[in-house]
Scaffold this active site. Structure first.
Site, PDB file in Angstrom:
ATOM      1  N   ASP A   3       0.803  -1.228   0.000  1.00 51.54           N
ATOM      2  CA  ASP A   3       0.000   0.000   0.000  1.00 51.54           C
ATOM      3  C   ASP A   3       0.837   1.279   0.000  1.00 51.54           C
ATOM      4  O   ASP A   3       0.295   2.365  -0.138  1.00 51.54           O
ATOM      5  CB  ASP A   3      -0.937   0.014   1.211  1.00 51.54           C
ATOM      6  CG  ASP A   3      -0.180   0.201   2.513  1.00 51.54           C
ATOM      7  OD1 ASP A   3       1.035  -0.079   2.549  1.00 51.54           O
ATOM      8  OD2 ASP A   3      -0.810   0.623   3.496  1.00 51.54           O
ATOM      9  N   TYR A  55      10.939   4.691   1.340  1.00 50.28           N
ATOM     10  CA  TYR A  55      11.810   3.743   2.042  1.00 50.28           C
ATOM     11  C   TYR A  55      13.268   3.849   1.611  1.00 50.28           C
ATOM     12  O   TYR A  55      14.159   3.365   2.295  1.00 50.28           O
ATOM     13  CB  TYR A  55      11.331   2.300   1.825  1.00 50.28           C
ATOM     14  CG  TYR A  55      10.229   1.910   2.771  1.00 50.28           C
ATOM     15  CD1 TYR A  55      10.500   1.227   3.949  1.00 50.28           C
ATOM     16  CD2 TYR A  55       8.902   2.234   2.498  1.00 50.28           C
ATOM     17  CE1 TYR A  55       9.490   0.866   4.821  1.00 50.28           C
ATOM     18  CE2 TYR A  55       7.884   1.888   3.362  1.00 50.28           C
ATOM     19  CZ  TYR A  55       8.177   1.205   4.526  1.00 50.28           C
ATOM     20  OH  TYR A  55       7.175   0.861   5.402  1.00 50.28           O
TER      21      TYR A  55
END
Ligand code: NAD
Length: 442
Positions: A171, A265
């Site tokens: 997601d 990330y």
């Protein structure tokens, strides 16, 4: 009349379960349900969520059969879709994933860093078990898997269950699309079209347009170069201070390649020094989650149980999780809608390992997925991805072969671990911390 479906949430005791069920109930007009089941292997944890949802469903949707169970046969018989959200070892083990590496001067990072590799070694068996239950009791069903660490789990299922009906999805890019839609004055992430390539939690948007094909990249780049993703709207699970810092840091991640918009990330690989400086080894992400989401969700459920009614109660919908319903509809009704999925490359990125599990847009229909070719990728991204995909493949090989050597190689190759010496010391500590969860390594 659209066919009514039966679903099971595997990892029914997850903090995400009430939000997912709330989202499903909100979408019954386009994805009607006849049965909802929760399955977990922790009876006590799941019971709180199960009891509360049972009360709520009885009051609001008595027409839907609802059960929560720890019996695989009951959980997986007569289901069309398995929504998998396991965390093998729960937060107690996530705590170790995040904190053991910090003792060795490395970021824990519970998906793609050393913590994620430890978590991967625990998760492979858990996810395979769920897949096997599905195939035994409902062989026609599809598993929509969003259990982390998604990259390692996906590689393991590619290798060990190549013919399974599993779709791996994350997601995070959806949350970023939410934010990008907001930056350009649109309301919904579904109003954007996109191209994207990478590995899970390790990828880049290369094109963003509106549905008329107008290029939105210049406006988004301008915004990200100044503010990262920090001031956009987002999902409720990404509001903790560590997430706000991550969204702000995205502007420095973006600076490395101003041609693309990065997944947040990547900060762990480009700026590990920054992450270390901003991490309190006694209080990491898992502590934020336990003090926030876990406490709230279980408190909310306990409250319904204590009152014996859900009257006047509003579930906080996991609105962005509608992608799960969209995906299930695409499979059931052959919509050929476009999703960002974690799939075997197989030539979609021609200058990258064909067996790598990459994250790319795909069309989804009744017979599964069709990859959308993303073309040749630049050296910078290719180099990073080759290193990381090797880490992920080595973890799976270590699990399959019970190989200490391969796990040491995986940790040594991770961009967040400074040397083979540190990797070995860290590995020995991780083996100790994961006793009973990892296969024995020799
Ligand atoms: P959680 O600890 O609250 O819930 C996980 C549940 O899984 C627990 O109730 C646990 O008992 C259960 N479980 C563990 N092993 C099991 C097994 N072998 N069989 C059945 N049940 C088992 O964790 P959470 O924070 O709610 O996260 C759940 C998972 O969803 C994690 O992997 C998380 O990373 C993932 N997640 C993924 C996305 C995504 O889009 N990729 C988004 C959010 C969460």
């Amino acid at each position: 009349m659209t066919q009514k479906h039966s679903i099971v949430v595997a990892g029914g005791g997850s903090t995400f379960t009430p939000g997912i069920i709330g989202m499903l109930l909100d979408n019954l007009d386009r994805f009607p349900l006849r049965k909802i089941k929760l399955y977990d292997n922790d009876e006590k944890r799941q019971e709180v969520i199960g009891k509360a949802l049972e009360i709520l469903l009885k009051e609001r949707h008595p027409e839907i059969d609802f059960v929560y169970t720890t019996d695989p046969k009951e959980g997986f018989t007569d289901v069309d879709f398995v929504l998998a959200q396991l965390r093998v070892g729960k937060y107690e083990m996530r705590d170790r994933d995040e904190k053991v590496p910090l003792k060795h001067g490395c970021i824990g990072q519970e998906t793609c860093g050393p913590g994620g590799l430890a978590y991967g070694m625990r998760s492979i068996g858990g996810v395979l078990e769920i897949l096997d239950y599905m195939e035994e009791y409902s062989p026609e069903a599809w598993m929509l898997n969003y259990s982390n660490p998604a990259a390692i789990v996906a590689e393991a299922t590619r290798r060990l269950r190549p013919d399974s009906k599993i779709i791996n999805i994350c997601d995070m890019p959806i949350d970023l699309m939410y934010k990008m839609a907001d930056m350009v004055g649109l309301k919904e992430w579904q109003e954007l079209d996109f191209s994207y390539y990478g590995l899970n939690h390790f990828g880049w948007f290369t094109e963003i347009t509106d549905k008329k094909g107008n290029d939105l990249m210049p406006q988004i780049k301008e915004h990200v170069s100044v503010n990262g993703f920090a001031d956009g709207i987002g999902t409720s699970q990404h509001l903790d201070p560590s997430w706000v810092e991550t969204f702000t840091k995205a502007k420095d991640v973006y600076a490395l390649d101003p041609e693309t918009i990065p997944n947040t990330y990547l900060k762990y690989y480009f700026y590990p020094d920054f992450v270390m400086e901003h991490t309190d080894p006694e209080h990491t992400r898992v502590d934020e989650v336990r003090e926030g989401r876990e406490k709230d969700v279980f408190g909310f459920c306990q409250n319904i149980i204590d009152k014996g009614t859900a009257e006047g109660v509003e579930i906080e919908l996991d609105a962005h999780a509608t992608y799960i319903v969209d995906l299930a509809i695409a499979l059931a009704e052959n919509t050929k809608e476009r999703f960002l999925l974690i799939v075997e490359n197989n030539g979609a990125i021609p200058n990258f390992d064909p067996t790598a599990m990459v994250e790319i847009p795909c069309l989804v229909g009744k017979n599964g997925i069709e990859r959308i070719n993303q073309g040749y990728i630049p050296q910078f991204q290719k180099g990073l991805m080759e290193q990381q995909v090797s880490v992920e493949k080595l973890v799976v090989e270590a699990w399959v072969e019970g190989s200490y050597q391969k796990m040491w190689q995986a940790l040594t190759l991770s961009a967040t671990v400074p040397s083979a010496k540190v990797a070995k010391e860290l590995l020995d500590d991780l083996i100790e911390a994961n006793k009973g969860y990892w296969p024995e390594l020799n």
